[in-house]
Design an enzyme around this catalytic site. Structure first.
Site, mmCIF file in Angstrom:
data_model
loop_
_atom_site.group_PDB
_atom_site.id
_atom_site.type_symbol
_atom_site.label_atom_id
_atom_site.label_comp_id
_atom_site.label_asym_id
_atom_site.label_seq_id
_atom_site.Cartn_x
_atom_site.Cartn_y
_atom_site.Cartn_z
ATOM 1 N N LYS A 560 0.827 -1.217 0.000
ATOM 2 C CA LYS A 560 0.000 0.000 0.000
ATOM 3 C C LYS A 560 0.865 1.273 0.000
ATOM 4 C CE LYS A 560 -3.796 -2.334 2.515
ATOM 5 N NZ LYS A 560 -4.981 -2.265 1.638
ATOM 6 N N THR A 662 -11.675 -0.098 -0.980
ATOM 7 C CA THR A 662 -13.033 0.408 -0.777
ATOM 8 C C THR A 662 -12.973 1.765 -0.077
ATOM 9 O OG1 THR A 662 -13.095 -1.014 1.176
ATOM 10 C CG2 THR A 662 -14.278 -1.785 -0.772
HETATM 11 C C1 26R Z 1 -4.902 -15.735 5.020
HETATM 12 C C2 26R Z 1 -5.162 -14.680 6.041
HETATM 13 C C3 26R Z 1 -3.951 -14.317 6.841
HETATM 14 C C4 26R Z 1 -5.753 -13.458 5.483
HETATM 15 C C5 26R Z 1 -5.361 -12.953 4.282
HETATM 16 C C6 26R Z 1 -5.949 -11.807 3.794
HETATM 17 C C7 26R Z 1 -6.735 -12.814 6.211
HETATM 18 C C8 26R Z 1 -7.325 -11.674 5.729
HETATM 19 C C9 26R Z 1 -6.951 -11.169 4.519
HETATM 20 C C10 26R Z 1 -7.623 -9.926 4.081
HETATM 21 C C11 26R Z 1 -7.693 -9.705 2.616
HETATM 22 C C12 26R Z 1 -8.219 -10.883 1.866
HETATM 23 C C13 26R Z 1 -8.459 -8.442 2.346
HETATM 24 O O1 26R Z 1 -9.004 -7.780 3.209
HETATM 25 N N1 26R Z 1 -8.479 -8.078 1.099
HETATM 26 C C14 26R Z 1 -9.063 -6.829 0.698
HETATM 27 O O2 26R Z 1 -10.398 -7.076 0.312
HETATM 28 C C15 26R Z 1 -11.059 -5.871 -0.003
HETATM 29 C C16 26R Z 1 -12.498 -6.202 -0.275
HETATM 30 O O3 26R Z 1 -12.611 -6.932 -1.440
HETATM 31 C C17 26R Z 1 -10.386 -5.197 -1.175
HETATM 32 O O4 26R Z 1 -11.019 -3.976 -1.383
HETATM 33 C C18 26R Z 1 -8.901 -4.955 -0.875
HETATM 34 O O5 26R Z 1 -8.247 -4.447 -2.004
HETATM 35 C C19 26R Z 1 -8.265 -6.257 -0.454
HETATM 36 O O6 26R Z 1 -6.931 -6.052 -0.028
#
Ligand code: 26R
Length: 822
Positions: A560, A662
């Site tokens: 980011k 978002t």
């Molecule tokens: C596997 C575990 C450690 C884990 C990985 C990733 C737990 C949580 C995440 C969070 C990720 C998947 C996340 O929040 N992704 C975000 O999702 C948003 C909604 O779709 C997007 O806007 C954003 O770009 C994305 O990083």
């Protein structure tokens, strides 16, 4: 389902006042002189809850009677934010409640501030789930959110000596007025142990899983009210408890008693949210949480089918289940297990139902965040699921072989089991194989899934793929967070935009209206002044509301690039030091966001921001022209004060890395302009608002790819770009760390060595683009026109639009009207 005769439903100021005092007396057990602010908050919340119960109960009754097709949104995270204000808005009684408490000598804002938000999520993915619940209820879509009622949500962030320090989030400490527990619908979840394959007395082949332990899941229901509809859907969150007694009879052979004689550690299962959003490989408790809430939820859907007298053969007609990333992907094996082992369905029929039921949303293509579980861990916790996954894989690989004969590499790449080294279960592959739909969360992201991360699956199942660009709810992020802007907009174009965000287009008619521009500016100025007042109070730092408020608020991550933002700040600082009389646009840089507790580099970035802030804010040469503040403990609640006060929204991730974003939408809806890369939904935001109203910079995703392939050498940029060198050298010299040149070395080393996120490559473009933005800001009328146009053109990014697309393309669900019979 008529509500009992009473007056708990009135929405007049007098009704609200009377019931508020009743709650204070009969529920909180206090009279006004002794009541705390929290008592008042609770009293008002219960008063409001009474007013949504009729909708809630009627909605459940109508769904049950009509056997309505229902979407189950399975998510390990729901980042709901405070409920009171949102419920007042959605019930349409905000103004009455404000007046009622005012007449009792109280201030509604103070009561709203009292609420401890349920921080049951990390960031984007969890907040998206919450926005989608709001839109599904508003669009009258029968839906259930299923998740975990973590006793401790995302940690509270403190800053000590510039470093992040974590504190436990005890959000349930003073009680939660919004939930209702349903112990009568508790279910049991098995863990560990082993599997028996045997023949029963009738000579039938049977499978029996004898667990090592059993955990009880108790559901807590939370109402999800639509905006000015009668629909109130349910968010059902599971709490883990120790079972009172173990049902030995179910395993019907006395021999296994010893195997379950283990002391239970059940309550640990729903104790705490994992605060990682990058990777947490191989954490047994995390996998336990996943199977726990998935199994509870699927058992609950089967119970609902039984209540409604529906045969399991119609499961996929009654329910569609959306998997919010792979965290609930174990569902695919669990539904197979329930259908085949517990309900004796034939494998092929169960598999057909399973594939028709599930749909999978991917939220990240960062390789380290793609979930995979070591086989040893997986089979020791879920021995039966392991067998089922092997069986699914067996069928799947046959299919691949049929379509792509003589292609062993492809089979190795696509297998549900990674066998390249230590063996793993690949959860994204399981999700793709077991679902009928797969989607990304912005156009570029879906494109990259198809061409890159999931390209083999795209080749096999092109029909499964589609894009569903994210959206956010304008109820929480405009109406509730920004009432002043809401009133101004509604005074011009009516309030239809709140449900039909495309109507904001009508604002374009006022873009040249001088009076309207003036009001727009005044509102922004006042919101910035409010935030400035909060900042003086909390940090003792004076920031000028006339300065350009430049805000980056999101989880701290190298991709980011909060540190790119810092390099710009240092560059401005260097220019001032070199020429104290330089003419620059006064600018206030605000940061907010948490770092995963184990993510050292992210924590070091927070330390860097605070260290630069300390120097810049105190240096008399700066003469207050630039200010830097790290706003601690960023949360949904605080975010609602931040988005409205922004002039410039920082969306500066390396192209290709941010799936959607978002926050970018929430800022723009509140009139901030965006400075950003061609990444995630930024691309679509820019398309909507017009290139001339967006500050674009940086490499494209393809350029990033190419540079990677050709061999990127960050050090060359350092040696050829003087301002970049000066900025880096400032950090390296220890100037921001009391003379200690060691402190930030790990960060600088990554940049010199590999710079995996291309900060150096994008540095000059970012500096130039910032300069451009700061020049435009000097022409306040021009800036205001751009701000108005941004808001007017944000219609696409309502989560209502996203949900309509899911309903039409994936879920095939239509609205169900709920009537009230009072
Ligand atoms: C596997 C575990 C450690 C884990 C990985 C990733 C737990 C949580 C995440 C969070 C990720 C998947 C996340 O929040 N992704 C975000 O999702 C948003 C909604 O779709 C997007 O806007 C954003 O770009 C994305 O990083």
């Amino acid at each position: 389902h008529k509500q009992p005769e009473n007056d708990l439903n009135g929405s007049s100021v007098a009704d609200l006042k009377r019931d508020f005092l009743n709650k204070l007396f009969y529920v909180q057990g206090k009279f006004p002189a002794l009541a705390s602010l929290n008592d008042y908050y609770m009293a008002l919340s219960y008063t409001v809850r009474d007013r949504l119960l009729e909708r809630w109960i009627n909605t459940a009754a109508i769904y049950t009677d009509s056997g309505a097709r229902t979407i189950c949104y399975l998510s390990a995270e729901f980042l709901m934010g405070p409920q009171l204000g949102n419920n007042l808005i959605n019930l349409g009684i905000y103004d009455q409640a404000q007046q009622a408490v005012e007449e009792l000598g109280l201030d509604l804002d103070a009561l709203l501030e009292q609420e401890e938000e349920p921080g049951l999520g990390n960031g984007g993915l969890g907040r998206l789930a919450a926005c989608y619940l709001d839109s599904m209820a508003t669009l009258e879509i029968p839906s259930i959110g299923y998740g975990i009622r973590y006793e401790f949500g995302i940690f509270e962030q403190d800053i000590r000596d510039g470093w992040q320090v974590e504190r436990t989030d005890k959000w349930l400490r003073f009680g939660n007025p919004w939930e209702i527990s349903r112990p009568e619908w508790a279910v049991e979840v098995k863990l560990g142990g082993h599997v028996d394959h045997y023949t029963d007395e009738q000579g039938r082949y049977r499978v029996r899983w004898i667990p090592y332990e059993v955990v009880k899941g108790v559901p807590y229901d939370n109402p999800i009210l639509g905006y000015k509809t009668n629909t109130a859907n349910t968010l059902r969150l599971w709490t883990a408890e120790a079972p009172e007694s173990f049902d030995f009879a179910a395993f019907n052979s006395g021999n296994y008693a010893g195997a379950v004689h283990k002391k239970m550690v059940s309550e640990n299962v729903s104790k705490v949210l994992y605060p990682n959003d990058d990777s947490d490989r191989g954490k047994r408790l995390r996998l336990t949480q996943q199977i726990f809430f998935v199994s509870c939820s699927l058992q609950d859907t089967i119970r609902i089918m039984q209540v409604q007298d529906l045969p399991l053969a119609k499961f996929h007609e009654k329910f569609v289940i959306q998997l919010n990333d792979t965290h609930p992907a174990i569902s695919i094996a669990e539904l197979m297990r329930l259908l085949v082992d517990e309900h004796y369905m034939k494998w092929d029929q169960a598999w057909a139902i399973t594939q028709r039921t599930f749909a999978y949303t991917n939220h990240t293509i960062l390789p380290e965040a793609l979930e995979r579980w070591p086989i040893a861990l997986f089979s020791s916790l879920l021995p039966r699921h392991m067998e089922i996954i092997y069986e699914i894989n067996h069928h799947f690989i046959d299919d691949v072989r049929m379509k792509f004969p003589d292609d062993p590499d492809r089979i190795a790449r696509m297998s549900l089991i990674d066998e390249s080294g230590e063996k793993y279960v690949r959860m994204a592959h399981l999700a793709c194989v077991g679902s009928h739909a797969i989607n990304g969360v912005a156009a570029l992201h879906t494109e990259l899934l198809q061409q890159d991360v999931l390209s083999d699956f795209y080749a096999l199942y092109p029909h499964k793929f589609s894009n569903k660009t994210n959206g956010v709810t304008p109820r929480r992020f405009v109406v509730l967070s920004n009432p002043r802007l809401t009133d101004l907009i509604s005074s011009k174009i009516g309030n239809g935009w709140i449900k039909h965000l495309d109507e904001l287009k009508k604002l374009e008619a006022y873009v040249d209206d001088i009076e309207f521009q003036q009001e727009w500016q005044d509102i922004k100025y006042n919101l910035k002044r409010d935030l400035a007042n909060q900042i003086v109070k909390d940090y003792g730092i004076n920031v000028d509301p006339h300065s350009l408020f430049d805000i980056q608020a999101k989880r701290i991550h190298e991709y980011k690039r909060q540190h790119l933002n810092v390099l710009h700040i240092i560059t401005l600082y260097n220019r001032i030091k070199a020429n104290p009389d330089i003419d620059i646009t006064p600018q206030t840089f605000l940061f907010g966001g948490k770092a995963a507790p184990g993510y050292f580099m992210a924590k070091l970035i927070i330390k860097l921001i605070n260290s630069v802030a300390d120097v810049v804010n105190r240096d008399p040469d700066v003469r207050d022209r630039i200010k830097v503040v790290f706003l601690k403990d960023y949360s949904v609640k605080f975010a609602q004060h931040v988005y409205p006060a922004a002039d410039l929204s920082e969306q500066i991730s390396t192209a290709g890395k941010e799936a959607s974003g978002t926050g970018n939408m929430k800022f723009a809806m509140n009139g901030a302009l965006t400075i950003g890369t061609l990444d995630g939904a930024n691309i679509e935001i820019r398309e909507e608002v017009g290139a001339e109203n967006f500050f674009l910079f940086g490499l494209t995703e393809q350029e990033v790819q190419k540079m990677s392939a050709d061999g990127y050498s960050p050090i060359d940029y350092y040696h050829t770009n003087l301002e970049l060198k000066l900025a880096i050298d400032r950090i390296a010299s220890g100037f921001f760390s009391h003379g200690d040149p060691e402190l930030f070395k790990p960060l600088l080393h990554t940049l010199f060595d590999r710079d995996p996120y291309f900060l150096f490559a994008d540095y000059q473009a970012y500096i130039d683009c910032q300069h451009q933005a700061s020049l435009v800001y000097r022409d306040l009328e021009r800036w205001t026109r751009m701000s108005i146009l941004n808001v007017a053109r944000m219609g696409k990014f309502s989560s209502d639009r996203s949900i309509r697309e899911y309903c039409e393309d994936i879920w095939h669900i239509k609205p169900v009207k709920v009537e009230l019979n009072t």
